[in-house]
Design a protein around this motif. Sequence first.
Motif, short mmCIF file in Angstrom:
data_model
loop_
_atom_site.label_atom_id
_atom_site.label_comp_id
_atom_site.label_asym_id
_atom_site.label_seq_id
_atom_site.Cartn_x
_atom_site.Cartn_y
_atom_site.Cartn_z
N VAL A 93 0.84 -1.20 0.00
CA VAL A 93 0.00 0.00 0.00
C VAL A 93 0.87 1.25 0.00
O VAL A 93 0.58 2.23 -0.70
CB VAL A 93 -0.97 -0.01 1.19
CG1 VAL A 93 -1.66 1.33 1.35
CG2 VAL A 93 -1.99 -1.11 1.03
N GLY A 94 1.96 1.23 0.75
CA GLY A 94 2.87 2.38 0.76
C GLY A 94 3.50 2.62 -0.60
O GLY A 94 3.65 3.77 -1.05
N SER A 125 0.89 9.06 -5.75
CA SER A 125 0.82 10.32 -5.00
C SER A 125 -0.53 10.51 -4.30
O SER A 125 -0.99 11.63 -4.10
CB SER A 125 1.11 11.52 -5.89
OG SER A 125 2.40 11.44 -6.41
N ILE A 126 -1.16 9.41 -3.93
CA ILE A 126 -2.41 9.47 -3.17
C ILE A 126 -2.04 9.38 -1.70
O ILE A 126 -1.42 8.42 -1.26
CB ILE A 126 -3.36 8.32 -3.54
CG1 ILE A 126 -3.76 8.40 -5.01
CG2 ILE A 126 -4.60 8.34 -2.65
CD1 ILE A 126 -4.57 7.22 -5.49
N GLN A 127 -2.41 10.36 -0.92
CA GLN A 127 -2.07 10.39 0.50
C GLN A 127 -3.32 10.30 1.37
O GLN A 127 -3.57 11.12 2.23
CB GLN A 127 -1.28 11.67 0.83
CG GLN A 127 0.03 11.77 0.11
CD GLN A 127 0.96 10.60 0.42
OE1 GLN A 127 1.01 10.11 1.53
NE2 GLN A 127 1.66 10.14 -0.60
N GLU A 128 -4.10 9.29 1.13
CA GLU A 128 -5.33 9.07 1.89
C GLU A 128 -5.01 8.18 3.10
O GLU A 128 -4.42 7.12 2.95
CB GLU A 128 -6.38 8.42 1.00
CG GLU A 128 -7.69 8.10 1.67
CD GLU A 128 -8.43 9.34 2.11
OE1 GLU A 128 -9.12 9.27 3.14
OE2 GLU A 128 -8.31 10.37 1.44
N PHE A 151 -5.01 2.06 6.18
CA PHE A 151 -5.62 1.34 7.30
C PHE A 151 -6.51 0.18 6.87
O PHE A 151 -6.39 -0.93 7.38
CB PHE A 151 -6.40 2.32 8.18
CG PHE A 151 -7.06 1.69 9.36
CD1 PHE A 151 -6.30 1.26 10.44
CD2 PHE A 151 -8.43 1.50 9.39
CE1 PHE A 151 -6.90 0.67 11.53
CE2 PHE A 151 -9.04 0.91 10.47
CZ PHE A 151 -8.27 0.49 11.55
N VAL A 152 -7.40 0.42 5.96
CA VAL A 152 -8.42 -0.57 5.59
C VAL A 152 -7.83 -1.82 4.94
O VAL A 152 -8.15 -2.93 5.35
CB VAL A 152 -9.51 0.08 4.71
CG1 VAL A 152 -10.48 -0.95 4.19
CG2 VAL A 152 -10.25 1.16 5.50
#
Length: 89
Positions: free
Chosen positions: A35-36, A43-46, A51-52
């Motif tokens: 995921v990282g 460049s998605i920083q959600e 977590f999910v």
Amino acid sequence: MSDALFYDTLRQGLWVTFVISVPILTVALASGLIVGLFQALTSIQEMTLTFVPKLAAIVVTFWVTMAFMTEALVALFQTTLIPIISRGF
């Protein structure tokens, strides 16, 4: 209870704890890295994106390895802890 018996029982308990926790920790590490990497590439920083999927992977791994974990704990109790308790130490 002698010191040797105490430390041997403690060592066995810690080893079983380690063996039981390895599958969950490995999956958590792998899913976190994936995921990282996905977040770094897109460049998605959600925050919920990290977590999910990790929580879902951990829950599935826990469900799949639950029989193994139960067998390991039952074996520890039957071979180590119950004989110590029954002797009155």
